[in-house]
Design a protein around this motif. Structure first.
Motif, PDB file in Angstrom:
ATOM      1  N   PRO A   1       7.810 -14.780 -21.637  1.00  0.00           N
ATOM      2  CA  PRO A   1       7.836 -13.636 -20.718  1.00  0.00           C
ATOM      3  C   PRO A   1       8.032 -14.109 -19.275  1.00  0.00           C
ATOM      4  O   PRO A   1       8.002 -15.306 -19.004  1.00  0.00           O
ATOM      5  N   VAL A   2       8.202 -13.146 -18.364  1.00  0.00           N
ATOM      6  CA  VAL A   2       8.265 -13.481 -16.943  1.00  0.00           C
ATOM      7  C   VAL A   2       6.858 -13.812 -16.492  1.00  0.00           C
ATOM      8  O   VAL A   2       5.923 -13.058 -16.762  1.00  0.00           O
ATOM      9  N   MET A   3       6.688 -14.961 -15.804  1.00  0.00           N
ATOM     10  CA  MET A   3       5.338 -15.370 -15.414  1.00  0.00           C
ATOM     11  C   MET A   3       5.197 -15.564 -13.915  1.00  0.00           C
ATOM     12  O   MET A   3       4.110 -15.848 -13.447  1.00  0.00           O
ATOM     13  N   ARG A   4       6.289 -15.380 -13.150  1.00  0.00           N
ATOM     14  CA  ARG A   4       6.223 -15.625 -11.715  1.00  0.00           C
ATOM     15  C   ARG A   4       6.477 -14.335 -10.944  1.00  0.00           C
ATOM     16  O   ARG A   4       7.156 -13.443 -11.416  1.00  0.00           O
ATOM     17  N   GLY A   5       5.906 -14.271  -9.763  1.00  0.00           N
ATOM     18  CA  GLY A   5       6.234 -13.180  -8.851  1.00  0.00           C
ATOM     19  C   GLY A   5       5.822 -11.802  -9.321  1.00  0.00           C
ATOM     20  O   GLY A   5       6.365 -10.804  -8.857  1.00  0.00           O
ATOM     21  N   LEU A   6       4.835 -11.721 -10.215  1.00  0.00           N
ATOM     22  CA  LEU A   6       4.466 -10.419 -10.783  1.00  0.00           C
ATOM     23  C   LEU A   6       3.819  -9.525  -9.732  1.00  0.00           C
ATOM     24  O   LEU A   6       4.093  -8.329  -9.653  1.00  0.00           O
ATOM     25  N   LEU A   7       2.924 -10.121  -8.907  1.00  0.00           N
ATOM     26  CA  LEU A   7       2.276  -9.321  -7.870  1.00  0.00           C
ATOM     27  C   LEU A   7       3.287  -8.888  -6.817  1.00  0.00           C
ATOM     28  O   LEU A   7       3.287  -7.743  -6.358  1.00  0.00           O
ATOM     29  N   GLY A   8       4.183  -9.817  -6.457  1.00  0.00           N
ATOM     30  CA  GLY A   8       5.207  -9.477  -5.471  1.00  0.00           C
ATOM     31  C   GLY A   8       6.039  -8.299  -5.923  1.00  0.00           C
ATOM     32  O   GLY A   8       6.325  -7.372  -5.156  1.00  0.00           O
ATOM     33  N   LYS A   9       6.421  -8.327  -7.197  1.00  0.00           N
ATOM     34  CA  LYS A   9       7.224  -7.223  -7.736  1.00  0.00           C
ATOM     35  C   LYS A   9       6.448  -5.918  -7.660  1.00  0.00           C
ATOM     36  O   LYS A   9       6.971  -4.873  -7.255  1.00  0.00           O
ATOM     37  N   ARG A  10       5.149  -5.977  -8.019  1.00  0.00           N
ATOM     38  CA  ARG A  10       4.344  -4.762  -8.002  1.00  0.00           C
ATOM     39  C   ARG A  10       4.216  -4.210  -6.579  1.00  0.00           C
ATOM     40  O   ARG A  10       4.351  -3.012  -6.347  1.00  0.00           O
ATOM     41  N   LEU A  11       3.975  -5.109  -5.622  1.00  0.00           N
ATOM     42  CA  LEU A  11       3.813  -4.669  -4.233  1.00  0.00           C
ATOM     43  C   LEU A  11       5.095  -4.083  -3.683  1.00  0.00           C
ATOM     44  O   LEU A  11       5.080  -3.059  -3.000  1.00  0.00           O
ATOM     45  N   ARG A  12       6.243  -4.751  -3.997  1.00  0.00           N
ATOM     46  CA  ARG A  12       7.522  -4.261  -3.501  1.00  0.00           C
ATOM     47  C   ARG A  12       7.780  -2.854  -3.994  1.00  0.00           C
ATOM     48  O   ARG A  12       8.463  -2.067  -3.350  1.00  0.00           O
ATOM     49  N   PHE A  13       7.240  -2.530  -5.173  1.00  0.00           N
ATOM     50  CA  PHE A  13       7.403  -1.182  -5.701  1.00  0.00           C
ATOM     51  C   PHE A  13       6.399  -0.225  -5.097  1.00  0.00           C
ATOM     52  O   PHE A  13       6.761   0.862  -4.633  1.00  0.00           O
ATOM     53  N   HIS A  14       5.125  -0.622  -5.061  1.00  0.00           N
ATOM     54  CA  HIS A  14       4.075   0.342  -4.729  1.00  0.00           C
ATOM     55  C   HIS A  14       3.810   0.499  -3.242  1.00  0.00           C
ATOM     56  O   HIS A  14       3.406   1.564  -2.804  1.00  0.00           O
ATOM     57  N   LEU A  15       4.013  -0.552  -2.439  1.00  0.00           N
ATOM     58  CA  LEU A  15       3.674  -0.434  -1.018  1.00  0.00           C
ATOM     59  C   LEU A  15       4.504   0.618  -0.274  1.00  0.00           C
ATOM     60  O   LEU A  15       3.940   1.422   0.469  1.00  0.00           O
TER      61      LEU A  15
END
Lengths: 76, 141
Positions: free
Chosen positions: A6-20
């Motif tokens: 699975p994808v294991m990097r940048g998961l929080l960054g992706k979430r923030l880029r969407f939700h912020l």
């Protein structure tokens, strides 16, 4: 059957880029909504009240009610 | 008054866009305009080397794990393999199991990561005799 990687990097960054952006937009919308549904009507209500306000008439009404000590009702 | 709001929000939006650039690189890259960004392979190799030190001490193990956990990524299987072997050299079974708990927690809502990592680490876990938290019944409250 082995699991794929699975994808294991940048998961929080992706979430923030969407939700912020959504979070900031919603907060701004909430602030604007509050301003125009609460604070502006409130300010208008005060303005309307004081537009026709006669301070002297109100003072005399209070005076006749006898609430002041420095000036007694006109009858006494 | 609204003009002030628009001016502030414009600068806010611009600085947010600028910091978005840095967020695209998930790990310890500082937001220099100069300087090379480390590749994923270099990052992984550096951490495998860190844990492979033959005479690593307990402090370095803990410090390494804590630093690694601070990054916006779940460590690769090869980094975890190196860390688990370091635990073996230090006779630290507790830290080995804790590492497994930590990576499960790091995956957060992405439930496909932990089973994949256990699958990849199974040979190492068997070789070193490390039980998973699930086998020990430690994954439930």
């Amino acid at each position: 059957m082995s699991l794929p990687k699975p994808v294991m990097r940048g998961l929080l960054g992706k979430r923030l880029r969407f939700h912020l952006p959504i979070a900031f937009t919603l907060s701004l919308a909430a602030a604007i909504a509050f301003k125009y549904t609460v604070t502006e009507p409130r300010k208008q209500a005060y303005a309307d009240f004081y537009k026709q306000y006669d301070a002297t008439k109100e003072f005399n009404a209070m005076r006749e009610a006898g609430i002041f000590e420095s000036v007694r009702p006109s009858g006494e | 008054m609204f003009r002030a709001v628009f001016r502030l929000s414009a600068t806010g939006a611009r600085s947010l866009a600028r910091s978005q650039q840095c967020r695209l690189a998930p790990v310890a890259t500082r937001c220099y305009s100069h300087g090379k960004v480390e590749s994923d392979e270099e990052f992984d190799a550096r951490w495998v080397t860190y844990f492979s030190k033959p005479d690593i001490d307990a402090w370095e193990l803990k410090k390494g794990m804590n630093t690694l956990i601070g990054y916006d990524l779940v460590p690769e299987a090869k980094i975890l393999d190196s860390a688990l072997r370091a635990c073996r050299r230090l006779n630290d079974m507790a830290s080995a199991i804790r590492i497994l708990e930590a990576i499960k927690d790091k995956a957060g809502p992405h439930k496909d990561i932990y089973p994949y990592l256990i699958q990849e680490l199974k040979p190492t876990l068997t070789e070193l005799g490390i039980s998973t938290p699930e086998e020990l019944g430690m994954d439930r409250l």
